[in-house]
Design a protein around this motif. Structure first.
Motif, PDB file in Angstrom:
ATOM      1  N   THR A 183       1.752 -14.215   2.014  1.00 52.36           N
ATOM      2  CA  THR A 183       0.382 -14.518   1.598  1.00 52.36           C
ATOM      3  C   THR A 183       0.168 -14.449   0.090  1.00 52.36           C
ATOM      4  O   THR A 183      -0.750 -15.088  -0.423  1.00 52.36           O
ATOM      5  N   ASP A 184       0.983 -13.658  -0.614  1.00 57.53           N
ATOM      6  CA  ASP A 184       0.773 -13.452  -2.044  1.00 57.53           C
ATOM      7  C   ASP A 184       1.979 -13.924  -2.853  1.00 57.53           C
ATOM      8  O   ASP A 184       3.121 -13.834  -2.399  1.00 57.53           O
ATOM      9  N   SER A 185       1.697 -14.399  -4.063  1.00 61.35           N
ATOM     10  CA  SER A 185       2.758 -14.903  -4.935  1.00 61.35           C
ATOM     11  C   SER A 185       3.535 -13.743  -5.557  1.00 61.35           C
ATOM     12  O   SER A 185       3.062 -12.599  -5.585  1.00 61.35           O
ATOM     13  N   PRO A 186       4.734 -14.018  -6.079  1.00 62.71           N
ATOM     14  CA  PRO A 186       5.501 -12.970  -6.764  1.00 62.71           C
ATOM     15  C   PRO A 186       4.712 -12.320  -7.900  1.00 62.71           C
ATOM     16  O   PRO A 186       4.796 -11.110  -8.099  1.00 62.71           O
ATOM     17  N   LEU A 187       3.939 -13.130  -8.647  1.00 63.73           N
ATOM     18  CA  LEU A 187       3.153 -12.600  -9.751  1.00 63.73           C
ATOM     19  C   LEU A 187       2.153 -11.564  -9.266  1.00 63.73           C
ATOM     20  O   LEU A 187       1.992 -10.497  -9.871  1.00 63.73           O
ATOM     21  N   VAL A 188       1.477 -11.849  -8.172  1.00 60.90           N
ATOM     22  CA  VAL A 188       0.478 -10.929  -7.613  1.00 60.90           C
ATOM     23  C   VAL A 188       1.144  -9.630  -7.157  1.00 60.90           C
ATOM     24  O   VAL A 188       0.657  -8.529  -7.430  1.00 60.90           O
ATOM     25  N   ILE A 189       2.270  -9.752  -6.482  1.00 58.40           N
ATOM     26  CA  ILE A 189       2.963  -8.574  -5.950  1.00 58.40           C
ATOM     27  C   ILE A 189       3.425  -7.663  -7.082  1.00 58.40           C
ATOM     28  O   ILE A 189       3.216  -6.449  -7.050  1.00 58.40           O
ATOM     29  N   VAL A 190       4.036  -8.251  -8.100  1.00 59.15           N
ATOM     30  CA  VAL A 190       4.550  -7.453  -9.219  1.00 59.15           C
ATOM     31  C   VAL A 190       3.400  -6.849 -10.024  1.00 59.15           C
ATOM     32  O   VAL A 190       3.459  -5.692 -10.454  1.00 59.15           O
ATOM     33  N   PHE A 191       2.326  -7.633 -10.241  1.00 61.46           N
ATOM     34  CA  PHE A 191       1.190  -7.137 -11.036  1.00 61.46           C
ATOM     35  C   PHE A 191       0.562  -5.907 -10.405  1.00 61.46           C
ATOM     36  O   PHE A 191       0.342  -4.892 -11.086  1.00 61.46           O
ATOM     37  N   TRP A 192       0.249  -5.980  -9.117  1.00 57.63           N
ATOM     38  CA  TRP A 192      -0.444  -4.863  -8.483  1.00 57.63           C
ATOM     39  C   TRP A 192       0.451  -3.634  -8.378  1.00 57.63           C
ATOM     40  O   TRP A 192      -0.035  -2.497  -8.471  1.00 57.63           O
ATOM     41  N   PHE A 193       1.743  -3.831  -8.226  1.00 61.43           N
ATOM     42  CA  PHE A 193       2.655  -2.694  -8.221  1.00 61.43           C
ATOM     43  C   PHE A 193       2.692  -2.027  -9.599  1.00 61.43           C
ATOM     44  O   PHE A 193       2.615  -0.803  -9.720  1.00 61.43           O
ATOM     45  N   SER A 194       2.788  -2.845 -10.641  1.00 60.29           N
ATOM     46  CA  SER A 194       2.825  -2.297 -11.999  1.00 60.29           C
ATOM     47  C   SER A 194       1.540  -1.550 -12.322  1.00 60.29           C
ATOM     48  O   SER A 194       1.563  -0.441 -12.877  1.00 60.29           O
ATOM     49  N   LEU A 195       0.392  -2.155 -11.985  1.00 59.53           N
ATOM     50  CA  LEU A 195      -0.901  -1.526 -12.273  1.00 59.53           C
ATOM     51  C   LEU A 195      -1.054  -0.210 -11.517  1.00 59.53           C
ATOM     52  O   LEU A 195      -1.491   0.804 -12.081  1.00 59.53           O
ATOM     53  N   ALA A 196      -0.683  -0.209 -10.248  1.00 59.07           N
ATOM     54  CA  ALA A 196      -0.809   1.011  -9.436  1.00 59.07           C
ATOM     55  C   ALA A 196       0.086   2.119  -9.980  1.00 59.07           C
ATOM     56  O   ALA A 196      -0.311   3.296 -10.005  1.00 59.07           O
ATOM     57  N   THR A 197       1.278   1.766 -10.442  1.00 57.33           N
ATOM     58  CA  THR A 197       2.191   2.766 -10.989  1.00 57.33           C
ATOM     59  C   THR A 197       1.638   3.375 -12.271  1.00 57.33           C
ATOM     60  O   THR A 197       1.673   4.596 -12.469  1.00 57.33           O
ATOM     61  N   VAL A 198       1.130   2.520 -13.158  1.00 58.01           N
ATOM     62  CA  VAL A 198       0.576   3.001 -14.424  1.00 58.01           C
ATOM     63  C   VAL A 198      -0.604   3.937 -14.181  1.00 58.01           C
ATOM     64  O   VAL A 198      -0.706   5.016 -14.795  1.00 58.01           O
ATOM     65  N   VAL A 199      -1.503   3.562 -13.297  1.00 58.80           N
ATOM     66  CA  VAL A 199      -2.671   4.391 -12.993  1.00 58.80           C
ATOM     67  C   VAL A 199      -2.238   5.727 -12.378  1.00 58.80           C
ATOM     68  O   VAL A 199      -2.751   6.796 -12.734  1.00 58.80           O
ATOM     69  N   THR A 200      -1.280   5.672 -11.467  1.00 59.43           N
ATOM     70  CA  THR A 200      -0.821   6.878 -10.781  1.00 59.43           C
ATOM     71  C   THR A 200      -0.156   7.871 -11.732  1.00 59.43           C
ATOM     72  O   THR A 200      -0.336   9.088 -11.614  1.00 59.43           O
ATOM     73  N   LEU A 201       0.614   7.345 -12.688  1.00 60.73           N
ATOM     74  CA  LEU A 201       1.403   8.217 -13.565  1.00 60.73           C
ATOM     75  C   LEU A 201       0.740   8.519 -14.905  1.00 60.73           C
ATOM     76  O   LEU A 201       1.317   9.243 -15.723  1.00 60.73           O
ATOM     77  N   LEU A 202      -0.464   8.009 -15.131  1.00 60.04           N
ATOM     78  CA  LEU A 202      -1.106   8.181 -16.434  1.00 60.04           C
ATOM     79  C   LEU A 202      -1.304   9.654 -16.796  1.00 60.04           C
ATOM     80  O   LEU A 202      -0.935  10.098 -17.898  1.00 60.04           O
ATOM     81  N   VAL A 203      -1.870  10.430 -15.892  1.00 61.68           N
ATOM     82  CA  VAL A 203      -2.120  11.847 -16.179  1.00 61.68           C
ATOM     83  C   VAL A 203      -0.816  12.620 -16.371  1.00 61.68           C
ATOM     84  O   VAL A 203      -0.671  13.381 -17.357  1.00 61.68           O
ATOM     85  N   PRO A 204       0.188  12.467 -15.475  1.00 58.34           N
ATOM     86  CA  PRO A 204       1.459  13.176 -15.714  1.00 58.34           C
ATOM     87  C   PRO A 204       2.109  12.818 -17.052  1.00 58.34           C
ATOM     88  O   PRO A 204       2.681  13.691 -17.715  1.00 58.34           O
ATOM     89  N   VAL A 205       2.007  11.563 -17.462  1.00 60.63           N
ATOM     90  CA  VAL A 205       2.604  11.153 -18.732  1.00 60.63           C
ATOM     91  C   VAL A 205       1.888  11.806 -19.907  1.00 60.63           C
ATOM     92  O   VAL A 205       2.522  12.239 -20.879  1.00 60.63           O
ATOM     93  N   LEU A 206       0.560  11.903 -19.837  1.00 59.87           N
ATOM     94  CA  LEU A 206      -0.195  12.556 -20.910  1.00 59.87           C
ATOM     95  C   LEU A 206       0.185  14.025 -21.035  1.00 59.87           C
ATOM     96  O   LEU A 206       0.230  14.588 -22.132  1.00 59.87           O
TER      97      LEU A 206
END
Length: 308
Positions: A183-206
């Motif tokens: 149902t979703d293009s490669p761009l959509v799949i990679v984008f949402w994975f990247s965004l979710a990872t960044v949001v999830t790890l933002l506090v630990p990285v800080l």
């Protein structure tokens, strides 16, 4: 999870193989850069965070230059959330394997993904697996024992277990991406994975952040670029080809791992690896061949046979 169909009109096997081959080359370079960065003292959480953060502007730029940001919309947020959870765990394990083991050994243990894919197909897709694939699975685990040499101290046992965990996650993620690609293009799949990872790890990285040298920042940038290219190509391969078919291109990474291990770390594979790696690779090839044979049968026949 919806089982993927054995063949779709969108399947283009040769294109899928080419995408997978290019993606594996990108991931092999990323692995070498990860090991270099880790040896410089960069924390694994930072490695994962910056690898994903670098990809976001690239993906957004790609979207703007093509069909606009609206193409990033998805109607399957829950499926993407599951993919992100799997992906973060998989990145921790795969990055950890690269850090804890020599490149060639970490790469070879990653070749066990087809073995785990067979086991997952039994549990998730309710497939019937017979003598050919069971024999390949057993042979593959024998190859793992040869490489790891438990009790000998040849390679860290913890590193081997982490790398095997990463291979398991690769198999699980491949099946899940194949479903998302309906149902979703490669761009959509990679984008949402990247965004979710960044949001999830933002506090630990800080919390963990420390100043880096110019060399370390360049390594982090290289990790992000190589990883983004590799991930997009891998995802596109799973859109145009079957998991069991394209995964055989993963074996090309041993060439890159051996080369980078020699160039960057002055390390060559052990004799045990040269013995065990062909066993693991052969088991993966047998699994790939047998799954293609099974996929070519009529659904009725596939459901009626238990001896595949």
């Amino acid at each position: 999870m919806t089982p993927p169909s054995s063949q779709t009109k969108a399947d283009r096997p040769l294109l899928a193989l080419a995408f997978r081959l290019g993606g594996i080359a990108g991931f092999a370079l990323m692995a070498a850069l990860i090991k270099l960065a880790a040896e410089s003292g960069v924390h694994i959480v930072e490695l994962i965070f910056w690898r994903q953060l670098v990809s976001l502007p690239i993906l957004l730029g790609w979207a703007l230059l093509t069909d606009g940001l609206m193409q990033l919309a998805t109607k399957r947020p829950k499926a993407h959330a599951v993919r992100a959870a799997y992906g973060i765990v998989g990145m921790v394990l795969n990055f950890g394997g690269v850090i804890l083991l020599p490149l060639a050994e970490a790469t070879t243990l990653g070749f066990t993904a087809p073995i785990f894919a067979v086991l997952l197909s039994i549990v998730l897709l309710k497939e019937s697996v017979g003598i050919w694939r069971w024999s390949a699975v057993i042979a593959g685990f024998i190859g793992i024992v040869i490489i790891a040499q438990p009790g000998s101290g040849a390679i860290p046992l913890t590193g081997a277990l982490v790398a095997l965990g990463g291979a398991f996650m690769i198999a699980l993620i491949s099946i899940q991406i194949r479903d998302l690609s309906r149902t979703d293009s490669p761009l959509v799949i990679v984008f949402w994975f990247s965004l979710a990872t960044v949001v999830t790890l933002l506090v630990p990285v800080l919390v963990l952040f420390e100043p880096h040298s110019t060399r370390e920042w360049l390594l982090l940038l290289g990790i992000g670029l190589a990883g983004t290219v590799g991930q997009v190509l891998i995802t596109m391969a799973l859109r145009f080809g079957q998991v069991s078919s394209v995964i055989m291109m993963d074996y090309s990474s041993i060439i890159w791992a051996t080369l980078y291990g020699w160039l960057f770390f002055a390390m060559l594979p052990t004799s045990a690896l040269w013995i065990g790696a062909p066993v693991v690779i052969l088991s993966g090839l047998v699994i790939t061949w047998r799954e293609r044979v099974v996929a070519g049968r009529l659904p009725v026949e596939r459901q009626g046979r238990a001896g595949t």
